[in-house]
Enzyme design. Structure first.
Site, PDB file in Angstrom:
ATOM      1  N   TRP A 116      32.323  35.326  56.709  1.00  0.00           N
ATOM      2  CA  TRP A 116      32.394  35.528  55.263  1.00  0.00           C
ATOM      3  C   TRP A 116      32.799  36.955  54.961  1.00  0.00           C
ATOM      4  O   TRP A 116      32.709  37.833  55.819  1.00  0.00           O
ATOM      5  CB  TRP A 116      31.094  35.108  54.556  1.00  0.00           C
ATOM      6  CG  TRP A 116      29.798  35.673  55.077  1.00  0.00           C
ATOM      7  CD1 TRP A 116      29.579  36.353  56.239  1.00  0.00           C
ATOM      8  CD2 TRP A 116      28.525  35.563  54.433  1.00  0.00           C
ATOM      9  NE1 TRP A 116      28.255  36.672  56.366  1.00  0.00           N
ATOM     10  CE2 TRP A 116      27.574  36.202  55.271  1.00  0.00           C
ATOM     11  CE3 TRP A 116      28.082  34.991  53.247  1.00  0.00           C
ATOM     12  CZ2 TRP A 116      26.209  36.273  54.937  1.00  0.00           C
ATOM     13  CZ3 TRP A 116      26.734  35.078  52.927  1.00  0.00           C
ATOM     14  CH2 TRP A 116      25.814  35.701  53.763  1.00  0.00           C
ATOM     15  N   ASN A 117      33.288  37.145  53.709  1.00  0.00           N
ATOM     16  CA  ASN A 117      33.835  38.435  53.299  1.00  0.00           C
ATOM     17  C   ASN A 117      33.176  38.915  52.011  1.00  0.00           C
ATOM     18  O   ASN A 117      32.670  38.110  51.225  1.00  0.00           O
ATOM     19  CB  ASN A 117      35.338  38.316  53.012  1.00  0.00           C
ATOM     20  CG  ASN A 117      36.128  37.861  54.214  1.00  0.00           C
ATOM     21  OD1 ASN A 117      36.106  38.488  55.257  1.00  0.00           O
ATOM     22  ND2 ASN A 117      36.819  36.736  54.066  1.00  0.00           N
ATOM     23  N   HIS A 137      40.693  41.056  35.908  1.00  0.00           N
ATOM     24  CA  HIS A 137      42.034  40.608  35.503  1.00  0.00           C
ATOM     25  C   HIS A 137      43.013  40.819  36.652  1.00  0.00           C
ATOM     26  O   HIS A 137      43.856  41.714  36.626  1.00  0.00           O
ATOM     27  CB  HIS A 137      42.455  41.329  34.214  1.00  0.00           C
ATOM     28  CG  HIS A 137      41.521  41.013  33.089  1.00  0.00           C
ATOM     29  ND1 HIS A 137      41.850  40.136  32.082  1.00  0.00           N
ATOM     30  CD2 HIS A 137      40.239  41.399  32.864  1.00  0.00           C
ATOM     31  CE1 HIS A 137      40.806  40.021  31.270  1.00  0.00           C
ATOM     32  NE2 HIS A 137      39.822  40.776  31.730  1.00  0.00           N
ATOM     33  N   HIS A 178      44.553  34.675  36.501  1.00  0.00           N
ATOM     34  CA  HIS A 178      43.246  34.957  35.908  1.00  0.00           C
ATOM     35  C   HIS A 178      43.180  34.522  34.452  1.00  0.00           C
ATOM     36  O   HIS A 178      44.194  34.259  33.810  1.00  0.00           O
ATOM     37  CB  HIS A 178      42.882  36.439  36.054  1.00  0.00           C
ATOM     38  CG  HIS A 178      43.650  37.363  35.163  1.00  0.00           C
ATOM     39  ND1 HIS A 178      44.839  37.949  35.545  1.00  0.00           N
ATOM     40  CD2 HIS A 178      43.398  37.815  33.901  1.00  0.00           C
ATOM     41  CE1 HIS A 178      45.275  38.719  34.567  1.00  0.00           C
ATOM     42  NE2 HIS A 178      44.430  38.649  33.541  1.00  0.00           N
ATOM     43  N   ASP A 216      41.711  35.259  30.562  1.00  0.00           N
ATOM     44  CA  ASP A 216      41.316  36.298  29.603  1.00  0.00           C
ATOM     45  C   ASP A 216      40.385  35.671  28.565  1.00  0.00           C
ATOM     46  O   ASP A 216      40.789  34.748  27.835  1.00  0.00           O
ATOM     47  CB  ASP A 216      42.524  36.833  28.821  1.00  0.00           C
ATOM     48  CG  ASP A 216      43.508  37.653  29.641  1.00  0.00           C
ATOM     49  OD1 ASP A 216      43.261  37.932  30.818  1.00  0.00           O
ATOM     50  OD2 ASP A 216      44.550  38.026  29.063  1.00  0.00           O
ATOM     51  N   HIS A 243      37.508  40.252  26.052  1.00  0.00           N
ATOM     52  CA  HIS A 243      38.387  41.210  26.752  1.00  0.00           C
ATOM     53  C   HIS A 243      38.975  42.213  25.758  1.00  0.00           C
ATOM     54  O   HIS A 243      39.205  43.372  26.119  1.00  0.00           O
ATOM     55  CB  HIS A 243      39.508  40.434  27.448  1.00  0.00           C
ATOM     56  CG  HIS A 243      40.517  41.272  28.168  1.00  0.00           C
ATOM     57  ND1 HIS A 243      40.190  42.369  28.927  1.00  0.00           N
ATOM     58  CD2 HIS A 243      41.871  41.158  28.258  1.00  0.00           C
ATOM     59  CE1 HIS A 243      41.290  42.887  29.450  1.00  0.00           C
ATOM     60  NE2 HIS A 243      42.316  42.191  29.052  1.00  0.00           N
ATOM     61  N   HIS A 281      47.382  39.842  23.011  1.00  0.00           N
ATOM     62  CA  HIS A 281      45.953  40.038  23.262  1.00  0.00           C
ATOM     63  C   HIS A 281      45.208  40.250  21.935  1.00  0.00           C
ATOM     64  O   HIS A 281      44.160  39.650  21.688  1.00  0.00           O
ATOM     65  CB  HIS A 281      45.720  41.265  24.152  1.00  0.00           C
ATOM     66  CG  HIS A 281      45.954  41.037  25.612  1.00  0.00           C
ATOM     67  ND1 HIS A 281      47.193  41.047  26.181  1.00  0.00           N
ATOM     68  CD2 HIS A 281      45.096  40.784  26.631  1.00  0.00           C
ATOM     69  CE1 HIS A 281      47.095  40.828  27.481  1.00  0.00           C
ATOM     70  NE2 HIS A 281      45.830  40.670  27.788  1.00  0.00           N
TER      71      HIS A 281
HETATM   72  C1  23J Z   1      44.119  45.746  29.948  1.00  0.00           C
HETATM   73  C2  23J Z   1      44.923  46.442  29.106  1.00  0.00           C
HETATM   74  C3  23J Z   1      46.134  45.938  28.715  1.00  0.00           C
HETATM   75  C4  23J Z   1      46.519  44.696  29.179  1.00  0.00           C
HETATM   76  C5  23J Z   1      45.703  43.952  30.032  1.00  0.00           C
HETATM   77  C6  23J Z   1      44.511  44.504  30.418  1.00  0.00           C
HETATM   78  C7  23J Z   1      46.118  42.613  30.515  1.00  0.00           C
HETATM   79  O1  23J Z   1      47.221  42.197  30.428  1.00  0.00           O
HETATM   80  C8  23J Z   1      45.112  41.686  31.057  1.00  0.00           C
HETATM   81  O2  23J Z   1      45.027  41.491  32.270  1.00  0.00           O
HETATM   82  O3  23J Z   1      44.414  41.095  30.260  1.00  0.00           O
HETATM   83  S1  23J Z   1      48.060  44.024  28.676  1.00  0.00           S
HETATM   84 MN    MN Z   2      43.902  39.606  31.690  1.00  0.00          MN
END
Ligand code: 23J
Ligand code: MN
Length: 258
Positions: free
Chosen positions: A62-63, A70, A74, A76, A80, A208
């Site tokens: 195991w590791n 992210h 993945h 979101d 976030h 986002h």
């Molecule tokens: C943090 C800041 C900006 C961005 C992101 C993360 C992502 O794209 C993410 O992985 O959610 S754009």
């Molecule tokens: Mn993300």
């Protein structure tokens, strides 16, 4: 068992429904987002052996894994982004699990993205897609096919002196999807759900900002979208139940009728 689930089991067993893996490999080679150096970086993936059938554990392997939430393929969660920070059920451990499953709508802009790496999807593109495929249904995952997952090495982030150049959503498209439709979220083949240049847009990182502010989700670094029909697939995207998690690497699966 209900007839529906009996049919599902039989169709899976007999190959009438295929399970398509929309997930890229997650390992030390996995590329991570490159933010401007004034911001804290994503650390990348590291793995360390705890034991490997040796004196540290003679019968088992195991590791330990370390990475940002992210990383790779993945999820979101709304928490976030600052716009989603006070919404109810906004984190990986509190989102109702029914919201991890929904119909897939695949909008194919691979051709446009090949000629213009800064291509942005607009509401007009979405409505043209709906003219052919019907309205985006309630609870849909809207998946942007760009064929970006076929790129490797530096071509994936596609950065130059002006930053990354990868396709994404125009602010108006994200607004259209949250206001005029009732979706679970959006998924992309690129490293994040905003376009490469989106940090410099009038509303920075508009996808986002708008999706998460409306309680919607994101899926990044998907692959195999070319193996999905425009409509008719079922997408299963359930993140780890991280307590107060802002997202997590995950396995994204699509059920597709053959
Ligand atoms: C943090 C800041 C900006 C961005 C992101 C993360 C992502 O794209 C993410 O992985 O959610 S754009
Ligand atoms: Mn993300």
């Amino acid at each position: 068992m209900t007839p529906t689930l009996s049919h599902l089991i039989a169709d899976l067993a007999d190959g009438r429904i295929e399970v398509v893996d929309l997930t890229i490999p997650l390992g030390i080679e996995t590329q991570v987002i490159a933010l401007p150096p004034i911001f804290a970086p994503s650390p990348g993936v590291s793995m360390q052996v705890i034991s490997q059938y040796d004196e540290m554990g003679p019968g088992w392997y195991w590791n330990t894994i370390t990475m940002g939430e992210h990383t790779g393929t993945h999820f979101d969660a709304p928490v976030h982004w600052v716009t989603g920070k006070d919404l109810p059920h906004n984190a990986t451990d509190t989102i109702p699990p029914g919201r991890f499953v929904g119909p897939g709508c695949v909008i194919d802009v691979a051709r446009e993205s090949a000629t213009d790496p800064d291509f942005l999807l607009t509401p007009e593109h979405i409505q043209a897609w709906e003219g052919v495929n019907g309205l985006i249904p309630r609870g849909a995952w809207v998946l942007l096919r760009t064929d970006w997952s076929t790129r490797s090495g530096a071509d994936f982030l596609n950065a130059d002196a002006t930053g990354p150049h990868t396709p994404g959503f125009h602010q108006r498209a994200s607004e259209f999807l949250v206001r005029e439709r009732d979706i679970l979220g959006v998924g992309v083949e690129t490293i994040g759900t905003d376009a490469g240049q989106a940090g410099g847009f009038p509303v920075p990182f508009p996808n986002h900002t708008i999706m998460h502010g409306a309680g919607k989700f994101g899926l990044a670094s998907l692959c195999n979208l070319d193996r999905l029909p425009a409509t008719g697939s079922v997408i299963i995207a359930a993140p780890l139940k991280l307590v107060r998690g802002s997202g997590s690497p995950l396995r994204v699966l699509a059920l597709v009728a053959r």
